[in-house]
Design an enzyme around this catalytic site. Structure first.
Site, PDB file in Angstrom:
ATOM      1  CG  ASP A 160       1.801  -0.979   3.312  1.00 24.25           C
ATOM      2  OD1 ASP A 160       1.111  -0.736   4.317  1.00 24.25           O
ATOM      3  OD2 ASP A 160       1.431  -1.735   2.390  1.00 24.25           O
TER       4      ASP A 160
ATOM      5  CG  HIS B   4      -1.722  -1.103   1.537  1.00 24.52           C
ATOM      6  ND1 HIS B   4      -1.213  -2.281   2.035  1.00 24.52           N
ATOM      7  CD2 HIS B   4      -3.069  -1.271   1.441  1.00 24.52           C
ATOM      8  CE1 HIS B   4      -2.207  -3.132   2.216  1.00 24.52           C
ATOM      9  NE2 HIS B   4      -3.340  -2.551   1.861  1.00 24.52           N
TER      10      HIS B   4
END
Length: 437
Positions: free
Chosen positions: A103, A100
Site C-alpha cells: 500500500d 500493507h
C-alpha cells in the site's frame, strides 16, 4: 499546500448538530464505563482503501477524483501520499492507521530494491507519526496481489514462492517493529484452493503452519512485542480459504500448537460471507479469549461479494460493543475501518463523510451497549435461563462430579426432566429496541 483545503478539523458538536462534517456521538473525551471513548474504540484508517482505492468494481474501472495522484506507482508518489494520509487522519482525529507493505511503497525490479523503497517510505511514516502522535495499529504484508502469488504464498506448490513470502514478511515485521505497530495481521488472501483435484490440502496446511511458526520465531528474535492476528475469511479470491471462520482458525491454531501465539482480527463482511453474523463471530472469538481486533465494515445483503462498506448499522455496532465491553476492551487491538466509499462517492470529501458516519455509528453503539449492561437486563435473563446449572445436578455436571451412571440414577428416581421455560426471544428483542432512540 493542504490536500483537503475545504475540510476543517472534524469536531464533536453533539446529537443536535446538522453539520455533516461534525461528530454527533463520537466525543473522544466522553467517559463510558470508566474510560474515554477513544480508549474503547481505538479507531484506525485503512491505508489501502482510503488512500489507494480508486472506486473500481468488477464491472468497471475506478472513477475516484484524487487531485494529488499523478497516475504512477512511483516512490515519489508514495512519499507524497504519506502527506495526504496524515493530513486526512489529523483532520479526522483518529489515533491509528493500518497498512500493507505494498500500500505504502511500490515494488522494485527485485526484492532488494523493493525493500529499499519500503525503507524510504517507512522513514517518512515514522517522521509523520512522531509529528502527529498518530500510531500504527497494525501492519501486514500483501501476499496476494503480485502474480507470483497466483497459487498462494505459504501454501503455494512452488517452494521459491514460499521463500519469497517469508522474506517479505521478515522485512515487514522489521518495519512494523520500527514503526511501533502494536499488532501484526496475517490474512491468507490466496491461502486456499480453487480445485481439490490439483491440491494436496494437508501438505498446504502443514506449510501454512510452518510459515506461521517461523514468523513467531522471528518476532521473538527481534524483540517485537506486537500481538499476532489471524483474519478469517471463507472465500474470495479462492473458492475455499483455509482461514474460513473463527472456529476453523481456532481448530487450525490448536492443531499446530499456535493458539497461544495468535488472536483473531474479525471482519464483519467476512463473517457474513461465512454464513455468520458479526455478533456470532466476535462472541465465538471472545468466548475463547481470541478476540484481538476488529475490521469494522459491513456487506450488502443483496450482493454476494465482499463489498467492504462503511458500518452504519446501529444494531450491529451495539452488538459488537456489547462483546468488546464484556471482555474488558479491545486493546491492543482496535476498530480498523477496512471499508471503502462507494464508486458513486468519488470526491475527496466523501472520504470524510464515510469515516465520520462510521465513527459516530460505533460511538452510538458503544453508548447503547453500555446502557444495556448498566441495566443488567441481559445478565439477569441469562442468569434465570441457566439457573438449573448453578446448583444441584447442574452444578455436579459442570464440576465433573457426575457421570452417565449417576445421571441415569438421578433421572430414574426423578422420572422426568423439569419442564422447559420459554426463551422469550421476542420479548428480549423488544427490550433491546428500547435502547435505540
Amino acid at each position: 499546500m493542504p490536500y483537503f483545503p475545504d475540510v476543517p478539523k472534524v469536531k464533536y458538536e453533539g446529537p443536535d448538530s446538522k453539520n455533516p462534517l461534525a461528530f454527533r456521538h463520537y466525543n473522544p473525551d466522553e467517559v463510558v464505563e470508566g474510560q474515554p471513548m477513544r480508549d474503547h474504540l481505538r479507531f484506525a484508517v485503512a491505508y489501502w482503501h482510503t488512500f489507494r482505492g480508486t472506486g473500481g468494481d468488477p464491472f468497471g474501472p475506478g472513477c475516484a477524483v484524487r487531485p494529488w495522484e499523478d497516475g504512477t506507482d512511483s516512490l515519489e508518489m508514495a512519499l507524497k501520499r504519506v502527506d495526504v494520509a496524515f493530513e486526512f487522519m489529523e483532520k479526522l482525529g483518529v489515533p491509528f492507521y493500518c497498512f500493507h507493505d505494498r500500500d505504502v511503497a511500490p515494488e522494485g525490479k527485485n526484492l532488494a530494491e523493493t525493500n529499499k523503497n519500503l525503507d524510504a517510505v517507512a522513514r517518512k511514516l515514522k517522521d509523520a507519526q512522531n509529528r502527529t502522535g498518530i500510531k500504527l495499529l497494525w501492519g501486514t504484508a500483501n501476499l496476494f496481489s503480485n502474480r507470483r502469488f497466483v497459487h498462494g504464498a505459504s501454501t503455494s506448490p512452488n517452494a521459491d514462492v514460499f521463500a519469497y513470502a517469508a522474506a517479505q514478511v521478515k522485512k515487514m515485521l522489521e518495519v512494523n517493529h520500527d514503526l511501533g505497530g502494536v499488532n501484526y495481521v496475517f490474512w491468507g488472501g490466496r491461502e486456499g484452493y480453487v480445485n481439490l483435484y490439483n491440491t494436496d490440502l494437508k501438505r498446504e496446511l502443514d506449510h501454512f503452519a510452518k510459515f506461521l511458526h517461523m514468523a513467531v520465531e522471528y518476532k521473538r528474535k527481534i524483540g517485537h512485542a506486537a500481538q499476532f492476528l489471524i483474519e478469517p475469511k471463507p472465500k474470495e479470491p479462492t473458492t475455499h480459504q483455509y482461514d474460513f471462520d473463527c472456529a476453523t482458525c481456532m481448530a487450525f491454531l490448536k492443531t499446530y500448537g499456535l493458539d497461544r501465539e495468535f488472536k483473531f482480527n474479525v471482519e464483519t463482511n467476512h463473517a457474513t460471507l461465512a454464513g455468520h453474523t458479526m455478533f456470532h463471530e466476535v462472541t465465538y472469538a471472545a468466548a475463547y479469549g481470541m478476540l484481538g481486533s476488529i475490521d469494522a465494515n459491513r456487506g450488502d445483503e443483496l450482493i454476494g461479494w465482499d463489498t467492504d462498506q462503511f458500518p452504519t448499522n446501529l444494531y450491529q455496532t451495539a452488538q459488537v460493543m456489547l462483546v468488546v465491553l464484556g471482555q474488558g476492551g479491545i486493546a491492543p487491538g482496535g476498530l480498523n475501518f477496512d471499508a471503502k466509499v462507494r464508486r458513486e462517492s468519488f470526491e475527496p470529501v466523501d472520504l470524510f463523510h464515510a469515516h465520520v458516519g462510521a465513527m459516530d455509528a460505533f460511538a452510538q453503539g458503544l453508548k447503547i451497549a453500555a446502557a444495556v449492561r448498566k441495566d443488567g437486563v441481559l445478565r439477569d435473563l441469562l442468569r434465570q435461563r441457566y439457573a438449573s446449572w448453578d446448583a444441584g445436578i447442574g452444578a455436579d455436571i459442570e464440576g465433573g462430579k457426575a457421570k452417565f451412571e449417576e445421571l441415569e440414577a438421578y433421572m430414574l428416581k426423578k422420572g422426568e426432566a423439569d419442564p422447559n421455560t420459554s426463551g422469550r426471544q421476542e420479548m428480549i428483542e423488544n427490550i433491546i429496541n428500547r435502547y435505540f432512540r
